[in-house]
Structure formats: structure tokens, C-alpha cells
Design a protein around this motif. Structure first.
Motif, PDB file in Angstrom:
ATOM      1  N   SER A 102       0.869  -1.171   0.000  1.00 36.73           N
ATOM      2  CA  SER A 102       0.000   0.000   0.000  1.00 36.73           C
ATOM      3  C   SER A 102       0.907   1.222   0.000  1.00 36.73           C
ATOM      4  CB  SER A 102      -0.944   0.015   1.208  1.00 36.73           C
ATOM      5  OG  SER A 102      -0.238   0.250   2.401  1.00 36.73           O
ATOM      6  N   LEU A 103       0.547   2.202  -0.813  1.00 34.64           N
ATOM      7  CA  LEU A 103       1.330   3.432  -0.912  1.00 34.64           C
ATOM      8  C   LEU A 103       0.402   4.618  -0.717  1.00 34.64           C
ATOM      9  CD1 LEU A 103       2.711   1.290  -3.066  1.00 34.64           C
ATOM     10  CD2 LEU A 103       4.170   3.254  -3.482  1.00 34.64           C
ATOM     11  N   ASP A 104       0.789   5.519   0.164  1.00 31.69           N
ATOM     12  CA  ASP A 104       0.024   6.734   0.365  1.00 31.69           C
ATOM     13  C   ASP A 104       0.302   7.693  -0.783  1.00 31.69           C
ATOM     14  OD1 ASP A 104      -1.754   8.417   1.673  1.00 31.69           O
ATOM     15  OD2 ASP A 104      -0.231   9.276   2.995  1.00 31.69           O
ATOM     16  N   LYS A 105      -0.589   8.614  -0.996  1.00 30.36           N
ATOM     17  CA  LYS A 105      -0.424   9.620  -2.043  1.00 30.36           C
ATOM     18  C   LYS A 105       0.925  10.313  -1.885  1.00 30.36           C
ATOM     19  CE  LYS A 105      -2.561  13.738  -3.970  1.00 30.36           C
ATOM     20  NZ  LYS A 105      -3.727  14.634  -3.922  1.00 30.36           N
ATOM     21  N   GLY A 106       1.652  10.420  -2.996  1.00 27.80           N
ATOM     22  CA  GLY A 106       2.951  11.088  -2.977  1.00 27.80           C
ATOM     23  C   GLY A 106       4.120  10.161  -2.712  1.00 27.80           C
ATOM     24  N   GLU A 107       3.839   8.930  -2.323  1.00 25.46           N
ATOM     25  CA  GLU A 107       4.911   7.962  -2.073  1.00 25.46           C
ATOM     26  C   GLU A 107       5.237   7.217  -3.368  1.00 25.46           C
ATOM     27  OE1 GLU A 107       6.591   7.741   0.829  1.00 25.46           O
ATOM     28  OE2 GLU A 107       5.335   9.415   1.460  1.00 25.46           O
ATOM     29  N   GLY A 108       6.376   6.531  -3.388  1.00 22.31           N
ATOM     30  CA  GLY A 108       6.744   5.786  -4.578  1.00 22.31           C
ATOM     31  C   GLY A 108       7.836   4.781  -4.311  1.00 22.31           C
ATOM     32  N   ILE A 109       8.176   4.062  -5.345  1.00 19.93           N
ATOM     33  CA  ILE A 109       9.310   3.141  -5.332  1.00 19.93           C
ATOM     34  C   ILE A 109      10.195   3.578  -6.484  1.00 19.93           C
ATOM     35  CG2 ILE A 109      10.051   0.746  -5.595  1.00 19.93           C
ATOM     36  CD1 ILE A 109       7.323  -0.093  -4.400  1.00 19.93           C
ATOM     37  N   SER A 110      11.414   3.985  -6.166  1.00 24.87           N
ATOM     38  CA  SER A 110      12.303   4.557  -7.174  1.00 24.87           C
ATOM     39  C   SER A 110      12.683   3.526  -8.233  1.00 24.87           C
ATOM     40  CB  SER A 110      13.548   5.146  -6.526  1.00 24.87           C
ATOM     41  OG  SER A 110      14.247   4.151  -5.826  1.00 24.87           O
ATOM     42  N   SER A 111      13.099   4.037  -9.372  1.00 23.96           N
ATOM     43  CA  SER A 111      13.444   3.187 -10.503  1.00 23.96           C
ATOM     44  C   SER A 111      14.557   2.213 -10.136  1.00 23.96           C
ATOM     45  CB  SER A 111      13.874   4.052 -11.686  1.00 23.96           C
ATOM     46  OG  SER A 111      14.113   3.247 -12.814  1.00 23.96           O
ATOM     47  N   HIS A 112      14.378   0.959 -10.515  1.00 23.13           N
ATOM     48  CA  HIS A 112      15.351  -0.095 -10.236  1.00 23.13           C
ATOM     49  C   HIS A 112      15.190  -1.198 -11.275  1.00 23.13           C
ATOM     50  CE1 HIS A 112      11.636  -1.327  -8.231  1.00 23.13           C
ATOM     51  NE2 HIS A 112      12.063  -2.574  -8.350  1.00 23.13           N
TER      52      HIS A 112
END
Length: 111
Positions: free
Chosen positions: A44-54
Motif C-alpha cells: 500500500s502506498l500513500d499519495k505522494g509515495e513511490g518506489i524509485s526506478s530499479h
């Protein structure tokens, strides 16, 4: 016998979306299975969160359970919504960002 699946009830009908909650300003994960050849994880990700490119050594199948995700695969950007699925191929940079909060099931099958 050791079960390969964990953190989830057996022999019960479940709604995956209900198995993980949102937390303000956070990315939350819940591992369902992890073996040398595959990983299954709820996020689950809150608004504005992310997982950087990998880059990963396996193909990653993303199933959106709630909300909408912006997923980048190489130079392509996709807006994926609830009940949609996209595959991020191994060896290609990929990442995601939550323009609104969302939940996903991530299945990575390793080579």
C-alpha cells in the motif's frame, strides 16, 4: 511441514485489498511468499509515495487492488487502475509513484 505462504490465513476466502492498510506518508509491504524463484508481496502506498526506478532479475506482475498507480517501465509511463495488471520485464528499469493512494499485489518470478 513449513508452508511457503505466510502472513495470510489458509483455507479461508479473503479479499487481498483488506489485508493491508494505508499509513500516512508511508509505503507498507506484507510478504505473502518468498522463495528463491518467486516473491509475492502486498503493498500500500500513500499519495505522494513511490518506489524509485530499479532493475530486477525477474519479471514483475503488478495487479492494482485499489486506487491508481503511475508505473514507469523504461521510457514508457502507464496509469494503471484498480483491477488492471501490468508486467514489468526483468532487466528493464521500472518504478512507480502514487498520485493517489493505491494498493497492489506484486508477484516477481525470477530467472
Amino acid at each position: 511441514m513449513n508452508n511457503l505462504v505466510k502472513n495470510i490465513e489458509f483455507s479461508k476466502v479473503l479479499n487481498l485489498r483488506d489485508l493491508i492498510s494505508y499509513q500516512e506518508n508511508q509505503v507498507i509491504s506484507r510478504t505473502i511468499a518468498q522463495t528463491p524463484s518467486a516473491n509475492i508481496t502486498l503493498f500500500s502506498l500513500d499519495k505522494g509515495e513511490g518506489i524509485s526506478s530499479h532493475v530486477t532479475s525477474g519479471d514483475a506482475v503488478v495487479q492494482i487492488l485499489d486506487g491508481t498507480a503511475e508505473i514507469t517501465i523504461g521510457d514508457n509511463v502507464f496509469n494503471v487502475k484498480e483491477n488492471e495488471t501490468i508486467v514489468m520485464p526483468s532487466g528493464v528499469p521500472h518504478g512507480l509513484e502514487a498520485h493517489e493512494k493505491f494498493k497492489m499485489l506484486l508477484t516477481v518470478v525470477k530467472h
